[in-house]
Design a protein around this motif. Structure first.
Motif, PDB file in Angstrom:
ATOM      1  N   ARG A 111      72.098   6.951  38.621  1.00  0.00           N
ATOM      2  CA  ARG A 111      73.332   7.734  38.653  1.00  0.00           C
ATOM      3  C   ARG A 111      73.223   8.850  39.704  1.00  0.00           C
ATOM      4  O   ARG A 111      74.146   9.082  40.478  1.00  0.00           O
ATOM      5  N   PHE A 112      72.078   9.539  39.709  1.00  0.00           N
ATOM      6  CA  PHE A 112      71.866  10.599  40.687  1.00  0.00           C
ATOM      7  C   PHE A 112      71.923  10.033  42.109  1.00  0.00           C
ATOM      8  O   PHE A 112      72.578  10.594  42.981  1.00  0.00           O
ATOM      9  N   SER A 139      76.961  18.482  39.429  1.00  0.00           N
ATOM     10  CA  SER A 139      77.872  17.409  39.841  1.00  0.00           C
ATOM     11  C   SER A 139      77.102  16.170  40.294  1.00  0.00           C
ATOM     12  O   SER A 139      77.630  15.058  40.234  1.00  0.00           O
ATOM     13  N   LEU A 140      75.882  16.349  40.746  1.00  0.00           N
ATOM     14  CA  LEU A 140      75.055  15.221  41.144  1.00  0.00           C
ATOM     15  C   LEU A 140      74.386  14.560  39.945  1.00  0.00           C
ATOM     16  O   LEU A 140      73.950  13.414  40.020  1.00  0.00           O
ATOM     17  N   LEU A 141      74.311  15.282  38.843  1.00  0.00           N
ATOM     18  CA  LEU A 141      73.645  14.773  37.650  1.00  0.00           C
ATOM     19  C   LEU A 141      74.612  14.344  36.553  1.00  0.00           C
ATOM     20  O   LEU A 141      74.250  13.586  35.673  1.00  0.00           O
ATOM     21  N   LEU A 143      74.590  11.108  44.884  1.00  0.00           N
ATOM     22  CA  LEU A 143      74.107  11.707  46.122  1.00  0.00           C
ATOM     23  C   LEU A 143      74.664  10.951  47.326  1.00  0.00           C
ATOM     24  O   LEU A 143      75.202  11.549  48.261  1.00  0.00           O
ATOM     25  N   ARG A 144      74.561   9.636  47.299  1.00  0.00           N
ATOM     26  CA  ARG A 144      75.067   8.809  48.402  1.00  0.00           C
ATOM     27  C   ARG A 144      76.579   9.009  48.577  1.00  0.00           C
ATOM     28  O   ARG A 144      77.068   9.171  49.696  1.00  0.00           O
ATOM     29  N   ALA A 145      77.320   9.008  47.468  1.00  0.00           N
ATOM     30  CA  ALA A 145      78.775   9.172  47.539  1.00  0.00           C
ATOM     31  C   ALA A 145      79.137  10.533  48.143  1.00  0.00           C
ATOM     32  O   ALA A 145      80.027  10.617  49.001  1.00  0.00           O
TER      33      ALA A 145
END
Length: 69
Positions: free
Chosen positions: A8-9, A66-68, A13-15
């Motif tokens: 998910r992280f 927001s990344l987690l 992160l990529r998005a």
């Protein structure tokens, strides 16, 4: 690493990186990390430390949560 949280992280992160039209190399430079490190995070090869999550979030100008989330 086979973990839903790490996946998910990595996906978030990529998005966030792509949304800002940043290369892995540019994100790494902004965060003070090595370019291959960012790639290995996105491929789920690393268990990222909280300090590096904070560096990446600051470089992306987003919250670490927001990344987690």
């Amino acid at each position: 690493l086979d973990s839903p949280l790490i996946r998910r992280f990595a996906d978030r992160l990529r998005a966030a990186r792509l949304e800002q039209d940043l290369s892995q190399e540019k994100l790494a430079a902004l965060a003070g990390l090595h370019r291959t490190y960012v790639g290995s995070i996105e491929r789920c090869e690393r268990n990222v430390s909280l300090l590096n999550i904070e560096k990446l979030a600051k470089a992306l100008r987003v919250s670490a949560s927001s990344l987690l989330d």
